[in-house]
Design a protein around this motif. Structure first.
Motif, PDB file in Angstrom:
ATOM      1  N   ARG A 181      -5.489 -53.029 147.339  1.00 36.67           N
ATOM      2  CA  ARG A 181      -5.090 -52.313 145.748  1.00 36.67           C
ATOM      3  C   ARG A 181      -6.650 -51.666 146.237  1.00 36.67           C
ATOM      4  O   ARG A 181      -5.852 -50.346 145.639  1.00 36.67           O
ATOM      5  N   TYR A 182      -7.675 -51.644 146.184  1.00 37.44           N
ATOM      6  CA  TYR A 182      -8.453 -50.373 146.270  1.00 37.44           C
ATOM      7  C   TYR A 182      -7.652 -48.832 147.665  1.00 37.44           C
ATOM      8  O   TYR A 182      -8.492 -48.176 147.282  1.00 37.44           O
ATOM      9  N   GLY A 183      -7.191 -49.507 148.449  1.00 38.48           N
ATOM     10  CA  GLY A 183      -6.842 -48.378 149.227  1.00 38.48           C
ATOM     11  C   GLY A 183      -5.451 -47.725 148.903  1.00 38.48           C
ATOM     12  O   GLY A 183      -5.595 -46.488 148.799  1.00 38.48           O
ATOM     13  N   LEU A 184      -4.507 -48.971 148.077  1.00 39.60           N
ATOM     14  CA  LEU A 184      -3.683 -47.883 147.794  1.00 39.60           C
ATOM     15  C   LEU A 184      -4.295 -46.739 146.667  1.00 39.60           C
ATOM     16  O   LEU A 184      -3.506 -46.146 146.043  1.00 39.60           O
ATOM     17  N   ALA A 185      -4.968 -47.059 145.648  1.00 40.83           N
ATOM     18  CA  ALA A 185      -5.564 -46.200 144.935  1.00 40.83           C
ATOM     19  C   ALA A 185      -6.217 -44.894 145.671  1.00 40.83           C
ATOM     20  O   ALA A 185      -5.858 -44.436 145.228  1.00 40.83           O
ATOM     21  N   VAL A 186      -6.998 -44.747 146.814  1.00 40.36           N
ATOM     22  CA  VAL A 186      -7.367 -43.982 147.301  1.00 40.36           C
ATOM     23  C   VAL A 186      -6.063 -43.289 147.664  1.00 40.36           C
ATOM     24  O   VAL A 186      -6.739 -42.252 147.911  1.00 40.36           O
ATOM     25  N   SER A 187      -5.413 -43.883 148.423  1.00 40.22           N
ATOM     26  CA  SER A 187      -4.108 -43.327 149.057  1.00 40.22           C
ATOM     27  C   SER A 187      -3.478 -42.404 147.779  1.00 40.22           C
ATOM     28  O   SER A 187      -2.900 -41.142 148.377  1.00 40.22           O
ATOM     29  N   GLU A 188      -2.793 -42.845 146.355  1.00 42.49           N
ATOM     30  CA  GLU A 188      -3.055 -42.151 145.338  1.00 42.49           C
ATOM     31  C   GLU A 188      -3.916 -40.752 145.038  1.00 42.49           C
ATOM     32  O   GLU A 188      -3.386 -40.069 144.486  1.00 42.49           O
ATOM     33  N   ASN A 189      -4.722 -41.205 145.128  1.00 42.17           N
ATOM     34  CA  ASN A 189      -5.804 -40.129 144.825  1.00 42.17           C
ATOM     35  C   ASN A 189      -5.820 -39.052 145.769  1.00 42.17           C
ATOM     36  O   ASN A 189      -5.792 -38.389 145.585  1.00 42.17           O
ATOM     37  N   LEU A 190      -5.818 -38.636 146.849  1.00 45.87           N
ATOM     38  CA  LEU A 190      -5.414 -38.371 147.515  1.00 45.87           C
ATOM     39  C   LEU A 190      -4.130 -37.891 147.659  1.00 45.87           C
ATOM     40  O   LEU A 190      -3.888 -36.365 148.160  1.00 45.87           O
ATOM     41  N   ARG A 191      -3.001 -38.402 146.873  1.00 44.17           N
ATOM     42  CA  ARG A 191      -1.839 -37.715 146.981  1.00 44.17           C
ATOM     43  C   ARG A 191      -1.882 -36.964 145.982  1.00 44.17           C
ATOM     44  O   ARG A 191      -1.722 -35.841 146.215  1.00 44.17           O
ATOM     45  N   SER A 192      -2.893 -37.229 145.193  1.00 41.08           N
ATOM     46  CA  SER A 192      -2.891 -36.387 143.934  1.00 41.08           C
ATOM     47  C   SER A 192      -3.570 -35.347 144.086  1.00 41.08           C
ATOM     48  O   SER A 192      -3.274 -33.465 143.875  1.00 41.08           O
ATOM     49  N   ILE A 193      -4.778 -35.499 145.234  1.00 40.41           N
ATOM     50  CA  ILE A 193      -5.858 -34.011 145.549  1.00 40.41           C
ATOM     51  C   ILE A 193      -4.574 -33.126 146.352  1.00 40.41           C
ATOM     52  O   ILE A 193      -4.921 -31.777 145.845  1.00 40.41           O
ATOM     53  N   ALA A 194      -4.192 -33.596 147.509  1.00 41.02           N
ATOM     54  CA  ALA A 194      -3.340 -32.065 148.162  1.00 41.02           C
ATOM     55  C   ALA A 194      -2.015 -31.913 147.322  1.00 41.02           C
ATOM     56  O   ALA A 194      -2.161 -30.999 147.221  1.00 41.02           O
ATOM     57  N   GLY A 195      -1.875 -32.386 145.708  1.00 40.42           N
ATOM     58  CA  GLY A 195      -0.538 -31.832 144.718  1.00 40.42           C
ATOM     59  C   GLY A 195      -0.954 -30.591 144.468  1.00 40.42           C
ATOM     60  O   GLY A 195      -0.669 -29.587 143.890  1.00 40.42           O
ATOM     61  N   GLU A 196      -2.413 -31.085 144.036  1.00 33.26           N
ATOM     62  CA  GLU A 196      -3.493 -30.235 143.220  1.00 33.26           C
ATOM     63  C   GLU A 196      -3.396 -28.450 144.101  1.00 33.26           C
ATOM     64  O   GLU A 196      -3.822 -27.466 143.939  1.00 33.26           O
TER      65      GLU A 196
END
Length: 375
Positions: A181-196
């Protein structure tokens, strides 16, 4: 005839001398000034042909990573763990192909450091990641919460430890729930930053407009020379980053006259075996930007050979990096692999000099100009 690897740096220098030899009629070189008429087109090609496509690739890779991480958490197995690791390596590759653009949106809101915190001096970031895993801090399992935490626990370094570090084998079974779950949160965070990143560069009236239209009213570049300097600075800083932040931390060649034994655990991405693939992608990115933007057009006609020598170095460095495979510690223990590292280190320094002094000097920045010093 096959030549010893150690002789190649000398050969490169013989083929491509340090100063442009061509001269115009009368025996004098043309003025050392940038071709200002070419600058807007070069800047536009850099944006449209390299920067925006690079961030699009990164956004797509982080989407895939987020999906693979979700699947791993809902259906843990050896197969889904392998898929998540593969998706992680693809993000590393795509990031390494665009991380040289360390300006504008990358500097805002700590986006660069949140995506990649490196180097991790004194393992401060590693300890923070380990503490989250040890305490099972549930606040770290939501991407929106990670933004308020240390940059060291929300990017590629943190996710690499989750996927490859001590205890990662639990991810393939039912015992890895919190870690996943922690790894998933990091993955989603990376996706968000890449989108920005992508959104900021795609804005027609944003930074891309500033890059494409240098002039008195431009908030970034008052004239074409400033714009060309910024673009060349990306290449110079990128070459310097590879030499000083990617290679030197784990291998310095000779130290006090003795061969450096190396420090494999200081290498970036050493756990996932992505060290040399990432360095190769960095060099490839520099070459792609150089050629896609058409930076040769900035040179006076009698100095165009400089672009050829730079491209030759790029090819040699990429080929050498691609021949280094597997874990860093194994490479450091092998004489042939160490020779390749020596080759890369020596010629990375040569590349930096050719970009900084030769190319920069030939477009009017003057020999000895240092982008790194901000002069």
């Amino acid at each position: 005839m096959r030549l010893p690897l150690a002789s190649i740096p000398l050969i490169l220098g013989l083929f491509f001398p340090a100063a442009p030899a061509a001269a115009q009629e009368g025996g004098t070189l043309s003025p050392r000034v940038v071709d200002e008429a070419a600058v807007p087109g070069v800047m536009a090609q850099a944006v449209d042909g390299f920067i925006i496509p690079g961030y699009r690739d990164l956004a797509e890779a982080t989407n895939t990573l987020s999906e693979a991480s979700t699947t791993l958490c809902t259906s843990p197995s050896e197969a889904t763990l392998k898929a998540a690791r593969s998706a992680f390596s693809d993000v590393v590759d795509k990031w390494s192909a665009i991380e040289i653009i360390r300006l504008g949106p990358a500097l805002e809101q700590n986006r660069f450091e949140r995506f990649l915190f490196y180097p991790d001096r004194k393992s401060t970031g590693l300890k923070q990641v380990q503490a989250i895993l040890a305490r099972k801090d549930e606040s770290a399992t939501k991407a929106e919460n990670l933004k308020g935490k240390s940059v060291a626990v929300q990017g590629l370094g943190a996710l690499e430890f989750v996927l490859y570090g001590t205890g990662a084998e639990a991810l393939s079974g039912d015992d890895g729930g919190f870690r996943c779950r922690y790894g998933l949160a990091v993955s989603e965070n990376l996706r968000s930053i890449a989108g920005e990143f992508l959104a900021q560069w795609e804005k027609p009236d944003g930074i891309q407009a500033a890059w494409k239209e240098p002039g008195p009213g431009n908030p970034l570049f008052r004239d074409n020379k400033e714009a060309a300097t910024e673009l060349l600075g990306v290449l110079v800083h990128g070459a310097e980053m590879i030499k000083d932040q990617r290679l030197r931390p784990f291998y310095a060649g000779m130290v006090d006259g003795k061969p450096d034994k190396g420090r494999p655990k200081l290498a970036i991405y050493w756990r996932s075996f992505n060290t040399m693939p990432a360095i190769s992608a960095n060099f490839s990115a520099l070459q792609k930007l150089f050629n896609t933007a058409g930076m040769e057009r900035l040179l006076p006609a009698d100095s165009r050979s400089i672009a050829g020598s730079i491209n030759f170095l790029f090819k040699a460095l990429i080929a050498a990096a691609d021949r280094l495979e597997g874990p860093v510690d194994a490479a450091l223990a092998d004489e042939r692999q160490r020779a390749r590292l020596d080759f890369i280190a020596l010629n990375a320094a040569d590349l930096l000099d050719r970009l900084n002094r030769e190319f920069g000097g030939s477009i009017g920045l003057g020999a000895g100009f240092s982008f790194a010093d901000g002069d």
